[in-house]
Design a protein around this motif. Structure first.
Motif, PDB file in Angstrom:
ATOM      1  N   LEU A 187       0.788  -1.392  -0.046  1.00  0.00           N
ATOM      2  CA  LEU A 187       0.182  -0.062  -0.085  1.00  0.00           C
ATOM      3  C   LEU A 187       0.949   1.196  -0.055  1.00  0.00           C
ATOM      4  O   LEU A 187       0.565   2.060  -0.842  1.00  0.00           O
ATOM      5  CB  LEU A 187      -1.005   0.053   1.117  1.00  0.00           C
ATOM      6  CG  LEU A 187      -1.687   1.218   1.542  1.00  0.00           C
ATOM      7  CD1 LEU A 187      -2.707   1.533   0.333  1.00  0.00           C
ATOM      8  CD2 LEU A 187      -2.406   1.243   2.803  1.00  0.00           C
ATOM      9  N   ALA A 188       1.849   1.285   0.941  1.00  0.00           N
ATOM     10  CA  ALA A 188       2.618   2.543   0.979  1.00  0.00           C
ATOM     11  C   ALA A 188       3.559   2.633  -0.278  1.00  0.00           C
ATOM     12  O   ALA A 188       3.496   3.813  -0.839  1.00  0.00           O
ATOM     13  CB  ALA A 188       3.710   2.380   2.257  1.00  0.00           C
ATOM     14  N   PHE A 189       4.076   1.670  -0.851  1.00  0.00           N
ATOM     15  CA  PHE A 189       4.766   1.767  -2.051  1.00  0.00           C
ATOM     16  C   PHE A 189       3.950   2.161  -3.040  1.00  0.00           C
ATOM     17  O   PHE A 189       4.318   2.958  -3.983  1.00  0.00           O
ATOM     18  CB  PHE A 189       5.632   0.363  -2.356  1.00  0.00           C
ATOM     19  CG  PHE A 189       7.009   0.405  -1.580  1.00  0.00           C
ATOM     20  CD1 PHE A 189       8.012   1.000  -2.060  1.00  0.00           C
ATOM     21  CD2 PHE A 189       7.109  -0.458  -0.522  1.00  0.00           C
ATOM     22  CE1 PHE A 189       9.190   0.884  -1.388  1.00  0.00           C
ATOM     23  CE2 PHE A 189       8.392  -0.299   0.241  1.00  0.00           C
ATOM     24  CZ  PHE A 189       9.271   0.221  -0.206  1.00  0.00           C
ATOM     25  N   ALA A 190       2.822   1.710  -3.301  1.00  0.00           N
ATOM     26  CA  ALA A 190       1.898   1.908  -4.322  1.00  0.00           C
ATOM     27  C   ALA A 190       1.416   3.391  -4.424  1.00  0.00           C
ATOM     28  O   ALA A 190       1.536   3.956  -5.181  1.00  0.00           O
ATOM     29  CB  ALA A 190       0.700   0.974  -4.476  1.00  0.00           C
ATOM     30  N   VAL A 191       1.163   3.883  -3.299  1.00  0.00           N
ATOM     31  CA  VAL A 191       0.928   5.285  -2.950  1.00  0.00           C
ATOM     32  C   VAL A 191       1.988   6.167  -3.371  1.00  0.00           C
ATOM     33  O   VAL A 191       1.827   7.129  -4.189  1.00  0.00           O
ATOM     34  CB  VAL A 191       0.173   5.493  -1.681  1.00  0.00           C
ATOM     35  CG1 VAL A 191       0.047   7.112  -1.456  1.00  0.00           C
ATOM     36  CG2 VAL A 191      -1.195   4.709  -1.561  1.00  0.00           C
ATOM     37  N   GLY A 192       3.302   5.790  -3.068  1.00  0.00           N
ATOM     38  CA  GLY A 192       4.277   6.352  -3.366  1.00  0.00           C
ATOM     39  C   GLY A 192       4.720   6.442  -4.605  1.00  0.00           C
ATOM     40  O   GLY A 192       5.159   7.510  -5.366  1.00  0.00           O
ATOM     41  N   ILE A 193       4.668   5.270  -5.528  1.00  0.00           N
ATOM     42  CA  ILE A 193       4.737   5.384  -6.747  1.00  0.00           C
ATOM     43  C   ILE A 193       3.837   6.280  -7.636  1.00  0.00           C
ATOM     44  O   ILE A 193       4.072   6.698  -8.589  1.00  0.00           O
ATOM     45  CB  ILE A 193       4.936   3.958  -7.306  1.00  0.00           C
ATOM     46  CG1 ILE A 193       5.985   3.139  -6.975  1.00  0.00           C
ATOM     47  CG2 ILE A 193       4.850   3.879  -8.795  1.00  0.00           C
ATOM     48  CD1 ILE A 193       5.986   1.602  -7.058  1.00  0.00           C
ATOM     49  N   THR A 194       2.559   6.109  -7.530  1.00  0.00           N
ATOM     50  CA  THR A 194       1.533   6.849  -8.161  1.00  0.00           C
ATOM     51  C   THR A 194       1.586   8.211  -7.818  1.00  0.00           C
ATOM     52  O   THR A 194       1.400   9.126  -8.769  1.00  0.00           O
ATOM     53  CB  THR A 194       0.148   6.137  -7.956  1.00  0.00           C
ATOM     54  OG1 THR A 194      -0.044   6.078  -6.376  1.00  0.00           O
ATOM     55  CG2 THR A 194       0.216   4.691  -8.332  1.00  0.00           C
ATOM     56  N   ASP A 195       1.383   8.601  -6.596  1.00  0.00           N
ATOM     57  CA  ASP A 195       1.241   9.890  -6.099  1.00  0.00           C
ATOM     58  C   ASP A 195       2.673  10.724  -5.699  1.00  0.00           C
ATOM     59  O   ASP A 195       2.859  11.987  -5.351  1.00  0.00           O
ATOM     60  CB  ASP A 195       0.319   9.995  -4.918  1.00  0.00           C
ATOM     61  CG  ASP A 195      -1.111   9.692  -5.161  1.00  0.00           C
ATOM     62  OD1 ASP A 195      -1.279   9.547  -6.488  1.00  0.00           O
ATOM     63  OD2 ASP A 195      -1.870   9.452  -4.539  1.00  0.00           O
TER      64      ASP A 195
END
Length: 109
Positions: free
Chosen positions: A12-20
């Protein structure tokens, strides 16, 4: 072997970091949530497992010493927490899954 909790919150944290972006407020919230879950998985739940192991030994010892006052109790689950290696493996796995999912998501846009 890897911790599912660690894998989920790190993905979750990496996906949010990658996208936003890793400096986005949503990423900071996801990292904060992740740290709470990681600390819980490796310390608090592990200590609860140690307490369960000790209580099982105490009940077993009391039941062998005194047959008249037997304690009829269900055996407590002793394997509650995760080791440090399991937590790290979960974080690595979650980061990998987030990277792959975000790459596929961008490819299909």
């Amino acid at each position: 072997m890897p911790s599912c909790h660690s894998a989920l919150v790190s993905a979750l944290a990496f996906a949010v970091g990658i996208t936003d972006g890793f400096d986005a407020p949503y990423a900071m919230v996801a990292v904060g949530l992740g740290l709470i879950v990681l600390v819980d998985a490796i310390t608090l739940r592990r200590e609860a497992g140690e307490h369960a192991r000790l209580l099982n030994r105490i009940i077993g010892h009391l039941n062998t010493v005194n047959d008249e006052d037997r304690i009829e109790a269900k055996r407590l689950e002793e394997r509650l927490g995760h080791s440090f290696r399991e937590m790290v493996a979960g974080v690595v796995f979650g980061a990998f899954v987030a990277y792959v999912v975000c790459a596929i998501w961008d490819f299909w846009k």
